[in-house]
Write an enzyme that holds these catalytic residues in place. Structure first.
Site, PDB file in Angstrom:
ATOM      1  N   SER A   1       0.820  -1.213   0.000  1.00  0.00           N
ATOM      2  CA  SER A   1       0.000   0.000   0.000  1.00  0.00           C
ATOM      3  C   SER A   1       0.856   1.266   0.000  1.00  0.00           C
ATOM      4  CB  SER A   1      -0.877  -0.009   1.253  1.00  0.00           C
ATOM      5  OG  SER A   1      -1.436   1.271   1.477  1.00  0.00           O
TER       6      SER A   1
ATOM      7  N   LYS B   1      -7.488  -0.678  -9.757  1.00  0.00           N
ATOM      8  CA  LYS B   1      -8.224  -1.435  -8.733  1.00  0.00           C
ATOM      9  C   LYS B   1      -9.485  -0.667  -8.346  1.00  0.00           C
ATOM     10  CE  LYS B   1      -7.483  -3.248  -4.009  1.00  0.00           C
ATOM     11  NZ  LYS B   1      -7.992  -2.274  -3.041  1.00  0.00           N
TER      12      LYS B   1
ATOM     13  N   THR C   1      -5.297   2.502  -7.218  1.00  0.00           N
ATOM     14  CA  THR C   1      -6.608   2.327  -6.586  1.00  0.00           C
ATOM     15  C   THR C   1      -7.496   3.519  -6.926  1.00  0.00           C
ATOM     16  OG1 THR C   1      -5.693   0.952  -4.858  1.00  0.00           O
ATOM     17  CG2 THR C   1      -7.811   2.013  -4.382  1.00  0.00           C
TER      18      THR C   1
ATOM     19  N   HIS D   1     -13.371  -2.577  -2.440  1.00  0.00           N
ATOM     20  CA  HIS D   1     -12.559  -2.196  -1.279  1.00  0.00           C
ATOM     21  C   HIS D   1     -13.078  -2.879  -0.007  1.00  0.00           C
ATOM     22  CE1 HIS D   1      -9.383   1.028  -0.798  1.00  0.00           C
ATOM     23  NE2 HIS D   1      -9.539   0.697   0.463  1.00  0.00           N
TER      24      HIS D   1
ATOM     25  N   TYR E   1      -2.019   5.330  -4.262  1.00  0.00           N
ATOM     26  CA  TYR E   1      -3.057   6.334  -4.039  1.00  0.00           C
ATOM     27  C   TYR E   1      -2.550   7.596  -4.699  1.00  0.00           C
ATOM     28  CZ  TYR E   1      -5.857   3.638  -0.692  1.00  0.00           C
ATOM     29  OH  TYR E   1      -6.673   2.723  -0.093  1.00  0.00           O
TER      30      TYR E   1
END
Ligand code: FNR
Length: 392
Positions: free
Chosen positions: A127, A261, A179, A285, A153
């Protein structure tokens, strides 16, 4: 040739010597054990979802409404669970989902997850909001002989996006997973009730605090003024202005394959394919963003059809809890699945050992379910091996 299902015999043989497994054997059991060891805040952050949490529940119901129809006498001695996704070879169709701020689950955080995943051969998707800087996790993956992808992100500041992607590529990650569904945090009552967002407490922002482009946007270094750095993070974390055209820009910034995603609609799948992505991840999610959103598995077949026609990979997450769940997702078109909350519970309970246990259990059950249903490889799984449960 060893099979993942051999873990079962290992457990029963230990039982003959009087030893039972030190850790729970189901995702539910591991969740209950994690609840015992985690703070109320940390457990709520991991287990929680958006709004009434109806989508989190529906994700499970959608998986359970499909039934596998086992076939017999098909000679299933030699099994092969391997698959290939965007240039990465997987021994089984499973990756660790990107989960932020693992430091709230265990002090070793992403380093333990990386070690565990590598030991089992499962790639890890790291992440952006990890507790440990991406270079250190990449080094751990390399040292343990594993592979990883980096989840992005996409922040407001393009220079920070460029910098993060460049760092991930230089560190050796094999793909970028953008994402799309979390340019803002959803309404999450469990976290709201405890007024708990780990990042605002300085947790999970290590990649930003170590990033030269992020630091260039600060009047004072985070070491001297952590509060301002955190507020700058909060103000720039998500980018609601993005559109599909921006994916082309991202492609110009990296030679790595790009996956997106959070794709739930076939038209978004087409837009992604037109934008040149190498893969799609069907996901809501884990029900943490749009409460009331369609269960992820129900979105999979239509998105998989677009992906198949375009020759790009499609992955799936949101609700995977067992090996049989993986069989169902693959049968409905997924090349592989991402495992989410269950591995974080394993991490919370027993660090790297807990993650290894969760992964070996999932893969063991996957191997046995596949074979007992009459299949030897993923290629023979299609929608014809499933039926929808009749209404009761
Ligand atoms: C997530 N997820 C997530 N996704 C992502 O792209 N970047 C992230 O940093 C995070 N962080 C995160 C934290 C926690 C605590 C959870 C539970 C989830 C979503 C994750 O990748 C995946 O989509 C879901 O976990 C899948 O749902 P299940 O299987 O966990 O229910």
């Amino acid at each position: 040739m060893p099979h993942f299902g051999d873990f079962q015999l290992e457990i029963y043989l230990a039982g003959v010597e009087g030893r039972v497994p030190p850790l729970p054997m189901t995702a539910e059991g591991m969740e209950a054990a994690a609840r015992e060891v985690l703070s109320e805040e940390a457990f709520g952050y991991i287990a929680g979802a958006a709004g009434t949490e109806s989508t989190a529940r529906a994700n499970r119901a959608a998986i359970e409404q499909w039934h596998i129809v086992p076939r017999m006498l098909r000679s299933v001695v030699a099994r092969d669970l391997t698959t290939e996704v965007c240039g990465t070879v997987l021994p089984a169709p499973v990756l660790l989902a990107p989960i932020g701020v693992l430091g709230i689950a265990h002090p070793e955080a992403e380093l333990a997850a990386a070690r565990a995943a590598s030991g089992v051969g499962v790639p890890m998707i790291l992440s952006t909001v990890s507790s440990i800087p991406l270079e250190q996790v990449a080094a751990q993956l390399a040292a343990a002989g594993g592979t990883g992808w980096f989840q992005l992100y996409w922040p407001k500041d393009l220079e920070v996006a460029r910098s993060l992607v460049g760092r991930a590529e230089r560190a050796g990650f094999g793909a970028i997973v953008v994402t799309l569904d979390t340019w803002a945090l959803a309404w999450r009552p469990r976290d709201l009730r405890l007024a708990y967002l780990p990042m605002l407490r300085g947790l999970g922002i290590a990649n930003y605090l170590t990033d030269p482009a992020f630091r260039a946007g600060l009047a004072r270094a985070p070491e001297d003024d952590p509060k301002s750095a955190i507020l700058h993070w909060a103000a720039t974390f998500g980018n609601p202005a993005l559109s599909w055209a921006d994916i082309a820009w991202l492609r110009s910034q990296t030679t790595l394959p790009i996956l997106v995603k959070g794709v739930c609609h076939p038209d978004d799948a087409r837009a992604a394919v037109d934008a040149g992505v190498a893969g799609l991840v069907v996901s809501n999610h884990g029900g943490r963003q749009v409460d009331g959103a369609r269960p992820a598995l129900d979105c999979l077949p239509d998105v998989a059809a677009v992906a198949a026609a375009a020759g790009v990979a499609v992955l799936f997450d949101s609700g995977i809890r067992s090996g049989s769940d993986v069989v169902k997702a693959v049968a409905l078109g997924a090349r592989a699945v991402l495992l989410g909350r269950p591995y974080v519970y394993g991490l919370a309970v027993a660090g790297a050992e807990g993650v290894v246990h969760v992964l070996r259990s999932l893969l063991g059950e996957l191997d046995l379910s596949l074979a007992l249903a009459g299949h030897t490889d993923l290629g023979s799984l299609g929608p014809e091996v499933l039926v929808r449960a009749p209404a009761r």
